[in-house]
Design an enzyme around this catalytic site. Sequence first.
Site, PDB file in Angstrom:
ATOM      1  N   LYS A 134       0.739  -1.243  -0.111  1.00 27.94           N
ATOM      2  CA  LYS A 134      -0.058  -0.115   0.183  1.00 27.94           C
ATOM      3  C   LYS A 134       1.177   1.221  -0.378  1.00 27.94           C
ATOM      4  CE  LYS A 134      -2.055  -0.483   3.971  1.00 27.94           C
ATOM      5  NZ  LYS A 134      -1.669  -1.967   4.141  1.00 27.94           N
ATOM      6  N   ARG A 138     -11.004   0.285   7.504  1.00 25.37           N
ATOM      7  CA  ARG A 138     -10.013  -1.033   7.963  1.00 25.37           C
ATOM      8  C   ARG A 138     -11.258  -2.105   7.969  1.00 25.37           C
ATOM      9  NH1 ARG A 138      -3.809  -0.187   8.640  1.00 25.37           N
ATOM     10  NH2 ARG A 138      -3.517  -1.849   7.143  1.00 25.37           N
ATOM     11  N   ARG A 157      11.628  -4.710   6.441  1.00 24.77           N
ATOM     12  CA  ARG A 157      10.736  -3.901   5.965  1.00 24.77           C
ATOM     13  C   ARG A 157      12.098  -2.725   6.481  1.00 24.77           C
ATOM     14  NH1 ARG A 157       5.181  -1.917   5.596  1.00 24.77           N
ATOM     15  NH2 ARG A 157       4.661  -2.958   7.661  1.00 24.77           N
ATOM     16  N   ARG A 183      10.019   0.109  11.801  1.00 25.43           N
ATOM     17  CA  ARG A 183       8.505  -0.234  12.511  1.00 25.43           C
ATOM     18  C   ARG A 183       8.709  -0.787  13.786  1.00 25.43           C
ATOM     19  NH1 ARG A 183       3.349   0.560   8.098  1.00 25.43           N
ATOM     20  NH2 ARG A 183       2.330  -0.787   9.486  1.00 25.43           N
ATOM     21  N   ARG A 208      -1.316  -8.360  12.689  1.00 24.65           N
ATOM     22  CA  ARG A 208      -1.397  -7.361  12.309  1.00 24.65           C
ATOM     23  C   ARG A 208      -2.660  -8.299  11.049  1.00 24.65           C
ATOM     24  NH1 ARG A 208       3.398  -4.438  11.121  1.00 24.65           N
ATOM     25  NH2 ARG A 208       2.624  -3.693   9.237  1.00 24.65           N
TER      26      ARG A 208
HETATM   27  N1  LIG Z   1      -7.947   2.475   9.802  1.00 28.18           N
HETATM   28  C1  LIG Z   1      -7.583   2.001  11.273  1.00 28.18           C
HETATM   29  N2  LIG Z   1      -8.057   1.255  12.431  1.00 28.18           N
HETATM   30  C2  LIG Z   1      -7.941   1.747  13.520  1.00 28.18           C
HETATM   31  N3  LIG Z   1      -6.891   1.077  13.273  1.00 28.18           N
HETATM   32  C3  LIG Z   1      -5.466   1.804  12.457  1.00 28.18           C
HETATM   33  C4  LIG Z   1      -5.707   1.584  11.242  1.00 28.18           C
HETATM   34  N4  LIG Z   1      -5.013   2.035  10.358  1.00 28.18           N
HETATM   35  C5  LIG Z   1      -3.446   1.268  10.329  1.00 28.18           C
HETATM   36  N5  LIG Z   1      -3.635   0.978  12.116  1.00 28.18           N
HETATM   37  C6  LIG Z   1      -3.243   0.352  12.887  1.00 28.18           C
HETATM   38  O1  LIG Z   1      -1.673   1.150  12.787  1.00 28.18           O
HETATM   39  C7  LIG Z   1      -0.954  -0.423  13.178  1.00 28.18           C
HETATM   40  C8  LIG Z   1      -0.060   0.012  11.925  1.00 28.18           C
HETATM   41  O2  LIG Z   1      -1.313  -0.025  10.048  1.00 28.18           O
HETATM   42  P1  LIG Z   1      -1.058   0.642   8.674  1.00 28.18           P
HETATM   43  O3  LIG Z   1       0.972   1.737   8.768  1.00 28.18           O
HETATM   44  O4  LIG Z   1      -1.717   0.516   7.637  1.00 28.18           O
HETATM   45  O5  LIG Z   1      -0.158  -0.957   8.402  1.00 28.18           O
HETATM   46  P2  LIG Z   1      -0.123  -2.127   7.490  1.00 28.18           P
HETATM   47  O6  LIG Z   1      -0.748  -1.542   6.644  1.00 28.18           O
HETATM   48  O7  LIG Z   1       1.366  -2.302   7.522  1.00 28.18           O
HETATM   49  O8  LIG Z   1      -0.367  -2.539   8.946  1.00 28.18           O
HETATM   50  C9  LIG Z   1      -1.807  -1.041  12.237  1.00 28.18           C
HETATM   51  O9  LIG Z   1      -1.406  -2.589  12.919  1.00 28.18           O
HETATM   52  C10 LIG Z   1      -3.473  -0.390  13.416  1.00 28.18           C
HETATM   53  O10 LIG Z   1      -3.134  -0.518  14.946  1.00 28.18           O
END
Ligand SMILES: Nc1ncnc2c1ncn2[C@@H]1O[C@H](COP(=O)(O)OP(=O)(O)O)[C@@H](O)[C@H]1O
Length: 213
Positions: free
Chosen positions: A10, A86, A121, A150, A161
Site C-alpha cells: 500500500k 479497515r 522493511r 517500525r 496484524r
Molecule cells: N483504519 C485503522 N483503524 C484502526 N487502526 C489502524 C487503522 N490503520 C492503521 N491502524 C493501526 O496501525 C497499525 C499499522 O497500520 P499501517 O501503517 O496501515 O500498516 P500495515 O497496513 O502495514 O499494517 C495497524 O496494525 C493498526 O494497529
Amino acid sequence: MIAGAPASGKGTQCELIKAKYGLVHISAGDLLRAEIATGTDNGKQAKEFMEKGQLVPDEIVVNMVKGRLLQPDAQEKGWLLDGYPRSYSQAMALETLGIRPDIFILLDVPDELLVERVVGRRLDPETGKIYHLKYSPPENEEIASRLTQRFDDTEEKVKLRLQTHYQNIESLVSIYEDVIVKVNGNTTVEGVFGEIEKLLTSSLDKKTEMVGS
Ligand SMILES: Nc1ncnc2c1ncn2[C@@H]1O[C@H](COP(=O)(O)OP(=O)(O)O)[C@@H](O)[C@H]1O
C-alpha cells in the site's frame, strides 16, 4: 481507497500514485504514528493497540481520518485513502457522510511473502521512503545508516496484524463491491503500479465523461 494485508505494498504504491495523480495521500497508519511521535493522549492509547496488531478504536481513528479527509486540499485535489476504512463501522462512518471512493484497490499478496516483506522493511525518517533490505535496498551507505524499523514490524506482530486484516476485509469487500478491484501485489513495484495506472486512468476517463455529459 487502497487496502491490503500488512506489507502488501500500500505505502509503496501510494507514493507512486500521488506523484502521478497529485492526490492527497491519507494514511491512517501514518496519522497514528504522527500522534505517537507528538505524544498526544490519542497517540499513547493508539500505541497499545498497534503493539498488539489490533485496530485502534474508532473513537480515535474515525475523527482523525474524517478531519483530514474534509480539509480543502483533499477535497480539491482528490484523496487517496490508505489503511482506512479497515472495518465495517469505519466504512459506515464515511457512508453516512456520503463519502465513497471512485475505486477501491485491494492488493493481493500470498501470506508467506508478507512476513519476509515485513521483517525486512525499513523506513528513511528523512524522506519517508520505504525500503526493503533485500527487495528494495537503500541507494547508498548514508541512507542505509539512518534507516529505521517500525515497532510493529516483527514476525510475531505481523501475524497478529494479518489476523486483524482477515477478520475485517470481507465486510469491506461487500460494502464496496461496486468499486472494488483486486490487484496482484506479487509482481515488481513497477508491474503493480502499471495495473493501478490502467485502473485509475479508466476511472478518471469515466468521471470526466460523466462530468462532460
Ligand atoms: N483504519 C485503522 N483503524 C484502526 N487502526 C489502524 C487503522 N490503520 C492503521 N491502524 C493501526 O496501525 C497499525 C499499522 O497500520 P499501517 O501503517 O496501515 O500498516 P500495515 O497496513 O502495514 O499494517 C495497524 O496494525 C493498526 O494497529
